[in-house]
Design an enzyme around this catalytic site. Structure first.
Site, PDB file in Angstrom:
ATOM      1  CB  SER A  36      -8.549   0.835   5.548  1.00 47.06           C
ATOM      2  OG  SER A  36      -9.329   1.641   5.359  1.00 47.06           O
ATOM      3  CB  SER A  87      -8.123   3.238   2.843  1.00 47.28           C
ATOM      4  OG  SER A  87      -7.210   2.945   3.495  1.00 47.28           O
ATOM      5  CE  LYS A 104      -3.775   1.759   2.044  1.00 43.13           C
ATOM      6  NZ  LYS A 104      -4.639   1.443   3.678  1.00 43.13           N
TER       7      LYS A 104
END
Length: 471
Positions: free
Chosen positions: A182, A158, A84
């Protein structure tokens, strides 16, 4: 190579399969990496990657592993993964999906370094909702990753790029973080596993600023992969003010689920599937599987926990995000997407008195859930009430994002672990998930029961489990 080569286009990427293929000569790390980049190229511009490492760079790392006679014994020898883009990998930019705030990372996050030292091969930095704020995957300067089962639908966020990359078979796992869902919502929407540990078991030093209640985690194809990976990360870190001393020596297992257990579920009044009949059906089917595994379902009023969930963003706790990003935000608001900008601005509206009062309320909810876990072993809910098209999210971004976090937002606030397990598919072929929540430090139990539930579902993870088209 043997006469039964691993399929370059469809071969599974779970860690156990890759280890078996390496052991019997069906595959080498270098040929795997070549196949991975072919798959990525075949998908075209899918907005999964913010920075894709060059094929030859990744192949060179694979060759270096193959040349080291000791490397084959590493726990993640030749396993490809994504990161990420709010977590650092030296030599690559870190953007958190905000193009104007990009910076070059001169060091690697210790958590990522642990994976590199264990033999894993990074493929690139992945797309996300800006600053980790959102569970829908549409708030980015780098495009919108789409659900790998239907391009009209959101991927979840996310950790949007991570969820799609694992579900689509581009990497074995993705490094994520999870403050509001997320790492669980994108797992649910891409038919994979998202385990989020109890906050404080994984050190956050030099990791991400996803909110003090957050924790780093993985998106994986199987529960066994989550167990293997997360056990590498548990550690007490005194320099992290939120690190728990219990993290030293903490382990989760793939042991069988207990023969009997009690699990709470939302009662009729607080089961929220936003009118999605398929979502309710899938949840009830997984509840039936848990009963078949030896569980006893206990309906409860979820109102206190749903109220706590709304407090994460719709209340003084948003000031926590503003504390993390406010200095940069105040000088450059226009760098953010409109929804991210509006939500972060709410953090300016609260006083210290407001924050303390909210903390008192949350402390009360913690006492309530401690009492609940004296009566039951775990709490089971849908991961999200439903899912939505990208078009719908863009038309009503903030409200629908809040709907997606109905069951995920309170978990970190109450210091709990959780895992999202696939629940199967709606009639339109879109997957959803079921979330298992345990008491603080009750991680092992939810992982054991989660693994059993996934096995009982009997559907392959990611797009390998795609249902046959309806007649």
């Amino acid at each position: 190579m043997t006469n039964s080569p691993w399929d370059r286009a469809t071969g599974a990427l779970d860690i156990a399969t890759l280890k078996a293929c390496y052991a019997d000569g069906r595959l080498t790390p270098e040929t795997l990496i070549d196949a991975i980049y072919d798959r990525i190229a075949a998908r075209g511009e899918d907005h999964v990657w913010i920075h894709l490492i060059a094929r030859e760079t990744s192949k060179a790392r694979a060759r270096a592993l193959m040349a080291d006679p000791c490397a084959v014994d590493l726990p993640l020898y030749g396993i490809p993964f994504g990161i990420k883009d709010n977590i650092d990998l030296a030599g690559l930019p870190t953007t958190a999906a905000v193009r104007a705030w990009a910076r070059m990372a001169d060091t690697t996050s210790p958590l990522v370094q642990t994976l590199l030292d264990a033999g894993a091969i990074p493929i690139g930095k992945q797309n996300q909702d800006q600053l980790g704020m959102g569970v829908v995957g549409v708030r980015s300067d780098y495009g919108i990753p789409q659900c790998c089962f239907d391009s009209r639908y959101i991927s979840g966020g996310s950790t949007s790029g991570g969820g799609v990359s694992v579900g689509a078979g581009l990497v074995s796992f993705a490094v994520a973080n999870d403050a509001a869902g997320s790492g669980r919502v994108p797992a649910a929407l891409n038919n994979i596993v998202g385990y989020k540990p109890t906050p404080g078991l994984i050190p956050r030093a030099r990791a991400s600023l996803a909110g003090m209640v957050g924790t780093e985690n993985f998106l994986t194809l199987t529960m066994a992969d989550s167990v293997l990976l997360t056990n590498l990360w548990f550690a007490y870190e005194p320099s992290d003010p939120f690190s728990k001393p219990q993290a030293d020596g903490f382990r989760i297992t793939t042991n069988p689920a207990p023969d009997t257990f009690r699990f709470a579920i939302p009662d009729e009044a607080t089961l929220d599937t936003d009118g999605d009949g398929d979502s309710e059906r899938l949840f009830r089917e997984n509840v039936a599987r848990l009963r078949a595994l030896g569980g006893t379902a206990v309906p409860i009023d979820m109102t206190p926990y749903l109220t706590a969930a709304r407090m994460l963003y719709d209340g003084p706790f948003i000031a926590q995000r503003y504390a993390n990003f406010g200095d940069k935000f105040d000088g450059d608001e226009d760098a953010l997407c409109p929804a991210t900008r509006e939500i972060l601005s709410w953090g300016r509206n609260y006083t210290a008195r407001d924050v303390f009062k909210a903390q008192y309320v949350i402390a009360g909810y913690k006492q309530q859930i401690r009492a609940l876990f004296k009566d039951v072993d775990l709490l089971v809910t849908p991961t999200s009430p439903s899912t939505y098209t990208i078009e719908a999210l863009l038309a009503d971004n903030i409200a629908l994002n809040a709907r997606m976090g109905t069951y995920t937002n309170f978990v970190n606030l109450l210091d709990l672990p959780a895992v999202s397990i696939p629940a199967g598919f709606r009639k339109d072929g879109i997957p959803l998930g079921t979330m298992l929540i345990g008491p603080s430090l009750g991680d092992d139990l939810i992982c054991r029961i989660g693994g059993a539930l996934h096995a009982a579902l009997g559907i392959a993870p990611g797009i390998a489990g795609r249902p046959a088209p309806a007649a």
